[in-house]
Design an enzyme around this catalytic site. Sequence first.
Site, PDB file in Angstrom:
ATOM      1  N   TYR A 148      88.020 -45.309  69.294  1.00 25.74           N
ATOM      2  CA  TYR A 148      87.520 -44.702  68.056  1.00 25.74           C
ATOM      3  C   TYR A 148      88.181 -43.338  67.832  1.00 25.74           C
ATOM      4  CZ  TYR A 148      84.552 -41.753  65.145  1.00 25.74           C
ATOM      5  OH  TYR A 148      84.112 -40.866  64.203  1.00 25.74           O
ATOM      6  N   LYS A 176      91.093 -41.677  64.947  1.00 28.83           N
ATOM      7  CA  LYS A 176      90.997 -40.438  64.152  1.00 28.83           C
ATOM      8  C   LYS A 176      92.255 -39.589  64.327  1.00 28.83           C
ATOM      9  CE  LYS A 176      87.103 -41.153  62.193  1.00 28.83           C
ATOM     10  NZ  LYS A 176      86.955 -41.202  60.743  1.00 28.83           N
ATOM     11  N   SER A 200      87.089 -35.890  63.589  1.00 23.76           N
ATOM     12  CA  SER A 200      85.998 -35.748  64.553  1.00 23.76           C
ATOM     13  C   SER A 200      86.335 -34.775  65.669  1.00 23.76           C
ATOM     14  CB  SER A 200      85.717 -37.126  65.154  1.00 23.76           C
ATOM     15  OG  SER A 200      84.898 -37.018  66.277  1.00 23.76           O
TER      16      SER A 200
HETATM   17  N1  LIG Z   1      78.200 -39.505  62.368  1.00 21.59           N
HETATM   18  C1  LIG Z   1      78.918 -38.732  63.183  1.00 21.59           C
HETATM   19  O1  LIG Z   1      78.402 -38.255  64.208  1.00 21.59           O
HETATM   20  C2  LIG Z   1      80.364 -38.410  62.858  1.00 21.59           C
HETATM   21  C3  LIG Z   1      81.027 -37.422  63.604  1.00 21.59           C
HETATM   22  C4  LIG Z   1      82.365 -37.139  63.325  1.00 21.59           C
HETATM   23  C5  LIG Z   1      83.021 -37.833  62.308  1.00 21.59           C
HETATM   24  N2  LIG Z   1      82.376 -38.813  61.614  1.00 21.59           N
HETATM   25  C6  LIG Z   1      83.115 -39.538  60.576  1.00 21.59           C
HETATM   26  O2  LIG Z   1      82.454 -39.367  59.341  1.00 21.59           O
HETATM   27  C7  LIG Z   1      82.616 -40.530  58.542  1.00 21.59           C
HETATM   28  C8  LIG Z   1      81.250 -40.995  58.058  1.00 21.59           C
HETATM   29  O3  LIG Z   1      80.442 -41.241  59.185  1.00 21.59           O
HETATM   30  P1  LIG Z   1      78.946 -41.783  59.058  1.00 21.59           P
HETATM   31  O4  LIG Z   1      78.187 -41.311  60.228  1.00 21.59           O
HETATM   32  O5  LIG Z   1      78.425 -41.492  57.692  1.00 21.59           O
HETATM   33  O6  LIG Z   1      79.214 -43.340  59.250  1.00 21.59           O
HETATM   34  P2  LIG Z   1      78.577 -44.594  58.489  1.00 21.59           P
HETATM   35  O7  LIG Z   1      78.889 -45.791  59.337  1.00 21.59           O
HETATM   36  O8  LIG Z   1      77.175 -44.333  58.101  1.00 21.59           O
HETATM   37  O9  LIG Z   1      79.451 -44.662  57.153  1.00 21.59           O
HETATM   38  C9  LIG Z   1      80.697 -45.304  57.068  1.00 21.59           C
HETATM   39  C10 LIG Z   1      80.686 -46.152  55.809  1.00 21.59           C
HETATM   40  O10 LIG Z   1      81.965 -46.746  55.653  1.00 21.59           O
HETATM   41  C11 LIG Z   1      81.797 -48.080  55.161  1.00 21.59           C
HETATM   42  N3  LIG Z   1      83.010 -48.815  55.530  1.00 21.59           N
HETATM   43  C12 LIG Z   1      83.461 -49.076  56.776  1.00 21.59           C
HETATM   44  N4  LIG Z   1      84.646 -49.723  56.714  1.00 21.59           N
HETATM   45  C13 LIG Z   1      84.960 -49.855  55.394  1.00 21.59           C
HETATM   46  C14 LIG Z   1      86.067 -50.406  54.674  1.00 21.59           C
HETATM   47  N5  LIG Z   1      87.100 -50.961  55.335  1.00 21.59           N
HETATM   48  N6  LIG Z   1      86.071 -50.345  53.338  1.00 21.59           N
HETATM   49  C15 LIG Z   1      85.028 -49.776  52.657  1.00 21.59           C
HETATM   50  N7  LIG Z   1      83.956 -49.240  53.278  1.00 21.59           N
HETATM   51  C16 LIG Z   1      83.920 -49.277  54.628  1.00 21.59           C
HETATM   52  C17 LIG Z   1      80.535 -48.570  55.834  1.00 21.59           C
HETATM   53  O11 LIG Z   1      79.912 -49.628  55.134  1.00 21.59           O
HETATM   54  C18 LIG Z   1      79.668 -47.297  55.833  1.00 21.59           C
HETATM   55  O12 LIG Z   1      78.853 -47.219  54.675  1.00 21.59           O
HETATM   56  C19 LIG Z   1      83.356 -41.553  59.416  1.00 21.59           C
HETATM   57  O13 LIG Z   1      84.726 -41.527  59.070  1.00 21.59           O
HETATM   58  C20 LIG Z   1      83.139 -41.040  60.815  1.00 21.59           C
HETATM   59  O14 LIG Z   1      84.187 -41.422  61.681  1.00 21.59           O
HETATM   60  C21 LIG Z   1      81.057 -39.107  61.863  1.00 21.59           C
END
Ligand SMILES: NC(=O)c1ccc[n+]([C@@H]2O[C@H](COP(=O)([O-])OP(=O)(O)OC[C@H]3O[C@@H](n4cnc5c(N)ncnc54)[C@H](O)[C@@H]3O)[C@@H](O)[C@H]2O)c1
Length: 335
Positions: free
Chosen positions: A142, A146, A117
């Site tokens: 959080y 990362k 991130s």
């Molecule tokens: N959305 C953003 O703005 C953003 C920005 C930077 C980085 N990210 C990173 O991108 C990735 C995806 O983000 P997103 O927005 O799609 O989030 P999201 O919450 O929609 O998706 C995360 C998924 O992981 C699953 N999950 C969580 N813990 C788990 C575990 N222990 N075992 C199996 N499944 C598990 C959840 O059920 C969910 O479907 C994450 O790692 C997040 O940190 C997101």
Amino acid sequence: MKVLVTGGAGYIGSTTAKALESAGHTPVILDSLLTGPRAFVRDRAFYEGDIADRPLLRRVVDEHPDLDCTIHMAARIVVPESVAQPYLYYRDNVAKSLELFDELNSLGKPRVVFSSSASLYDTPASGFEVGEGSPLAPQSPYARTKLMMEQILTDLAAATDLRAIILRYFNPIGADPDLESGVYAREPSHVLGQLVLAATGKRDAFAITGTDHPTKDGTGIRDYLHVWDLAQAHVAAVERFDEVVQETGTTSTVVNLGTGEGVTVRELLATFADVFGRPVPTVEAPPRPGDAVGAYANVDKARELLKWTAQHTLADGIASALAWNEKRADVLGYP
Ligand SMILES: NC(=O)c1ccc[n+]([C@@H]2O[C@H](COP(=O)([O-])OP(=O)(O)OC[C@H]3O[C@@H](n4cnc5c(N)ncnc54)[C@H](O)[C@@H]3O)[C@@H](O)[C@H]2O)c1
């Protein structure tokens, strides 16, 4: 290619699974459905379970011995929740990922693409552009998870057969082009989600939090990236994985994923009004605790290594978010 997508029921994971399919690859989803909705898995190969469940991982690889790569997206992602409940974040994001990485290595599945991130970056001393070597100063539990996972991956890749491409996402917006998935939080907390709520009358006004920042108009700056472009970057990372490792000459590397353009909140509001057809009511408010001025990505490394650049405009991303807002009740069963 066959690609394990942890968190593949989530917002970015489901979109990435679609992009992989569109490029002729096969995603295999591993998700506990902790937050991601089952509807986003669609008809894909799916294992419902935890990333730290080693017997389950062994079964996945047993049933898909031809897995080429893992995209590790599963995580807890809500910043205020991480401040209130850090244990859950360090356990699920850090400790469980460690088990996943070790098991993948033991199973002879060494290629890992990891979702990191832009929230790791310190506010730049001048200008607002950050490159992969810019100083880091994660401001929340959080974001610290990362950073820890980047460090863990880097150390594991140096010592074992694991190889890692660490992708630092800026601010994803919009939805899958067929509107089959998008932001699913009941109360979206990100700025564009808040704007959509205010525009559609579910909020009285959009709060501009922070108007005294050292940006050109005083409001926070971000780099908004269409989630379909972000998904395409993962396709590129998977397809070019071995070339990236070879070209960098390292066992792990970090790549920014953004558009390379900084957009202030007032600029976002102006483009939103153009796309939506009328301005959104706003109120000005002080910054929330921990609110960063923000930054935008230097994307040279993504262009050179992944041969990838963002194709969609900010207006495209806003139009996509508005279209998804109309559709999401049908997909999710709630407005
Ligand atoms: N959305 C953003 O703005 C953003 C920005 C930077 C980085 N990210 C990173 O991108 C990735 C995806 O983000 P997103 O927005 O799609 O989030 P999201 O919450 O929609 O998706 C995360 C998924 O992981 C699953 N999950 C969580 N813990 C788990 C575990 N222990 N075992 C199996 N499944 C598990 C959840 O059920 C969910 O479907 C994450 O790692 C997040 O940190 C997101």
